[in-house]
Design an enzyme around this catalytic site. Structure first.
Site, PDB file in Angstrom:
ATOM      1  N   ILE A 246      -2.072 -12.725  14.854  1.00 54.55           N
ATOM      2  CA  ILE A 246      -3.148 -11.747  14.995  1.00 54.55           C
ATOM      3  C   ILE A 246      -4.466 -12.390  15.437  1.00 54.55           C
ATOM      4  CG2 ILE A 246      -4.367  -9.865  13.791  1.00 54.55           C
ATOM      5  CD1 ILE A 246      -1.308  -9.461  14.327  1.00 54.55           C
TER       6      ILE A 246
ATOM      7  N   HIS B   3      -2.054 -11.993   2.623  1.00 54.64           N
ATOM      8  CA  HIS B   3      -2.926 -12.177   1.459  1.00 54.64           C
ATOM      9  C   HIS B   3      -2.247 -13.009   0.391  1.00 54.64           C
ATOM     10  CE1 HIS B   3      -4.745  -8.357   3.054  1.00 54.64           C
ATOM     11  NE2 HIS B   3      -5.696  -9.247   3.125  1.00 54.64           N
TER      12      HIS B   3
ATOM     13  N   LYS C 158     -15.907 -15.951  -7.348  1.00 54.26           N
ATOM     14  CA  LYS C 158     -14.960 -16.442  -6.337  1.00 54.26           C
ATOM     15  C   LYS C 158     -14.609 -17.911  -6.591  1.00 54.26           C
ATOM     16  CE  LYS C 158     -14.784 -17.516  -1.395  1.00 54.26           C
ATOM     17  NZ  LYS C 158     -13.727 -16.628  -0.891  1.00 54.26           N
TER      18      LYS C 158
HETATM   19 ZN   LIG Z   1      -5.969  -7.394  10.131  1.00 54.07          ZN
END
Ligand SMILES: [Zn+2]
Length: 768
Positions: free
Chosen positions: A444, A705, A19
């Site tokens: 969200i 993303h 990562k």
């Molecule tokens: Zn979600």
């Protein structure tokens, strides 16, 4: 000697090395050399570790810089034209397909602006794969030789490996048609792709590989007839091709029996099946083998962190040996160990009683080897008795069983899981209260988790700042997010979740019955890893978990603020659940805890509450039937227990993402508003399916993303497309998902464009 086998090892590094390097590469801080160097180190470490543990069959090509399915799309040249036109390096093409790429032109490089391919859940796990996307112009050919290179890399170390690739039938079936070729059925490409598989296998054979693990995980799904028939076509073709290594067809995460007829008699060396998830398939799959085929017995759980019970595992494998003989049995992990954390020895803070019950990927290597030795007649008495003591300690522990929780669950009745009134009545009550415009805008839940937030959280965890100092910091972050949302004109606000490390871990840490790791990372997608909590016993809620932050946020704004919670199924699914009782027992315990939290949020001021259940679809049993309806019943009930205690004037939201949702399942939850990830859903039928959803719905308008910023015009076009089939008065405007992985600049620009687009439509509809 009975052989031991591991289907795949985590590729993230014990301390998230992959990562760190990929993200440094994306931000331009390190070059390709460094990225490839770290990748190589991880692969070499993994192989050496397995060799040292005594594993006989070690996988190669289980490594990936992003996703193993995406690797195949690159390898087979299934690269949509929008990515090839920039002439990027293979690794950059891979990343562009995985996460999108937006780059300004420089002296040496062209400008790039391309969205990512769709990402979906890998079966019922929390891993996401990048969906292969085919069109009429897809021309399969070998585009590189990653599996060969990695096989040779291991060989150089003196380690013989068994390369692993996803098989042709699964690869195609898991893909989809691109939007310019919607009439294309991916499975119809089988004949085109088989020669490329044959060429790859011949290359592996030429490099020295004697056997290849070919994953066909779709064998545990309900398959259309055409797909069932494809196995015969595919494997007969490969058996007749020249210079092909021995093939072991591997399936996992379920029962293959409904598809057994399609694989019975296939000309392959053997099969791998998952007997942790489906021990009941044993007799039938054994009976279906030809007289020479080997059986790889998946008996060490690749999906959970509990120690295997050696006495049970040994007894199971002995049953296989009795049926097939030692030479035809391999002891294996049930699936790749990708879904488990790397090494338990790095956990210094775990309670020693609990730690003794766990086994991570590195420990599972020993488990596979011990079981293989035990069934081969080697002396492993010591290991067996140490294991038996650990299994007993867990069974008898007070941590596992809580009589008070069990009593509370027994008192659940139907009233607890229904709202006081039906949706139309609630809608009317809420309209008067919130007075929201047409096309209400919201997000969200999470906002960017900045470096500053992580530094302060770290300092607080280490005791370098006081609780009051941390509190003040969190409040200032909340205020920043609230003011930003007011400034750009969002309608329903969120507090941004600066206090949360993770939407599941944050709640797990406050509930009794959970344990936590410090390094137990598991890849979720790309460079996003999660550290799932572990449900170790009956669960209860000793104190409020989110009330302070939500109430504060509402107190500083006149706009409605959403209180944000994670639903019972998601907390359960994104943790490592118990394996001593079913999830049906664990879910309502969490539902009751959520109910207490929701009810405590409501009285002071928070009147909109969002309970996220993104994992509800992934928990759906992979096949239709009784098991699936049982699941839907307890999953729905647990959610409704959590959310049904509020007044009609209060609005319950819920959110779902990254799975193919069935509107009927969502409908059963009876939330007032649901938001779903939608920006990459191209299929007009899918939009149509949701147009009948009775309550209000927010269809995600941009990919969170990806770092790319959609323009206002892009939002306008997308909303326009949706409004062709979707009723305007039910439609909310929001991103696909939470924004925590994004940077502030991207978030500011994207959300501003999104809100402006909503305003454009509001004006347009006001004039009509
Ligand atoms: Zn979600």
């Amino acid at each position: 000697m009975v052989q031991s086998s591991v289907l795949g090892f985590p590729r993230i590094g014990a301390f998230r090395e992959l990562k760190k390097t990929t993200e440094a590469y994306w931000s331009g801080k390190v070059g390709k050399d460094e990225l490839f160097k770290v990748g190589k180190e991880i692969r070499e470490n993994n192989w050496k570790l397995q060799k040292a543990a005594g594993v006989d069959v070690i996988a190669s090509n289980d490594f990936s810089y992003y996703d193993q399915v995406l690797d195949l799309s690159l390898l087979f040249n299934a690269i949509p034209e929008r990515y090839t036109k920039y002439e990027l390096d293979p690794i950059d093409t891979l990343f562009a397909m995985g996460r999108g790429l937006q780059r300004k032109a420089t002296d040496s490089e062209k400008a790039v602006d391309v969205t990512a391919l769709e990402m979906v859940k890998w079966f019922d796990s929390n891993y996401h794969y990048v969906r292969p996307t085919f069109s009429h112009s897809t021309e399969f050919k070998l585009n590189g030789q990653k599996p060969v290179d990695e096989y040779l890399e291991a060989k150089k170390l003196g380690i013989e490996t068994r390369p692993v690739v996803v098989g042709p039938v699964s690869y195609l079936f898991l893909g989809k048609a691109d939007k310019d070729s919607l009439d294309l059925e991916p499975i119809s490409l089988l004949e085109k792709i088989l020669p490329v598989y044959a060429e790859l296998l011949a290359k592996l054979s030429a490099a020295g590989a004697t056997s290849v693990q070919i994953d066909e995980p779709i064998l545990v799904l309900d398959l259309p007839e055409k797909v069932q028939a494809a196995f015969k076509t595919a494997y007969e073709y490969l058996a007749n091709a020249k210079n092909i290594p021995k093939l072991v067809v591997a399936s996992y995460f379920g029962d293959v029996r409904p598809n057994l007829a399609s694989i019975k008699g296939l000309p392959v060396h053997g099969f791998h099946f998952d007997f942790v998830r489906a021990p009941e398939q044993f007799d039938e799959v054994v009976a279906a083998l030809t007289a020479e085929q080997v059986l790889s017995v998946g008996i060490i759980d690749g999906r959970n962190i509990w120690k295997a019970d050696f006495s049970e595992a040994v007894a199971f494998v002995e049953k296989a040996i009795a049926a097939l003989g030692k030479d035809r049995v391999i002891v294996a992990t049930s699936s790749s160990l990708l879904h488990t954390p790397v090494d338990l020895t790095n956990e210094k803070k775990l309670d020693s009683e609990i730690k003794n019950w766990f086994s991570f990927a590195t420990q599972k290597l020993d488990e596979v080897v011990v079981v293989a030795k035990a069934v081969s007649g080697e002396d492993v008495k010591e290991a067996l008795s140490v294991n038996a003591a650990a299994i007993k300690s867990r069974k008898d522990s007070a941590i596992t069983n809580d009589a008070d929780v069990q009593k509370k669950v027994d008192s659940i009745n139907e009233k607890l899981s229904s709202r006081a009134a039906a949706f139309p009545e609630r809608l009317a009550a809420q309209k008067g209260k919130f007075n929201l415009p047409l096309f209400p805008t919201t997000t969200i839940g999470s906002f960017p988790q900045t470096k500053d937030i992580r530094i302060n959280r770290n300092k607080f965890t280490k005791g370098e700042i006081t609780a009051e100092q941390y509190d003040t910091f969190i409040k200032s972050e909340i205020e920043k997010v609230v003011r930003f949302q007011e400034e750009i004109g969002l309608d329903v606000l969120v507090h941004g979740e600066p206090e949360r490390n993770d939407m599941v871990q944050y709640f797990g840490e406050q509930l009794k019955g959970f344990a936590f790791t410090t390094n137990g990372w598991v890849q979720s997608y790309g460079s996003r890893y999660v550290r799932p909590p572990v449900v170790v016993g009956d669960v209860s809620r000793p104190h409020a978990m989110s009330v302070k932050e939500s109430v504060y946020a509402q107190s500083i704004s006149k706009k409605p603020m959403k209180g944000m919670l994670t639903g019972p199924i998601t907390v359960l699914r994104w943790s490592f659940p118990r394996n001593d009782v079913s999830q049906k027992v664990q879910a309502p315990q969490l539902g009751l805890d959520m109910r207490d939290e929701v009810n405590e949020l409501e009285p002071p001021s928070v009147e909109v509450i969002q309970v996220d259940e993104p994992a509800i679809r992934e928990g759906l049993p992979l096949r239709s039937g009784q098991e699936r309806s049982d699941y839907l019943k307890y999953a729905t009930e647990s959610f409704r227990i959590g959310t049904s205690g509020v007044k009609n004037t209060n609005q319950i939201h819920s959110h779902f993402c990254y799975s193919d949702l069935d509107p009927n399942h969502i409908k059963a939850l009876d939330a007032d508003v649901v938001s779903i990830e939608f920006s990459k859903k191209d299929d007009p039928n899918y939009i149509q399916e949701f147009s009948n959803y009775p309550n209000h719905i927010g269809l995600g308008l941009f990919d969170i993303h990806s770092p790319r910023i959609p323009s206002k015009e892009e939002f306008i076009a997308r909303i326009g497309e949706i409004l062709k089939v979707y009723p305007a008065d039910k439609f909310w405007v929001n991103p696909d998902c939470g924004l925590k992985t994004r940077g502030w600049e991207e978030v500011r620009a994207s959300l501003t464009n999104m809100v402006e687009a909503a305003k454009t439509y509001r004006e347009k509809y006001a004039q009509n």
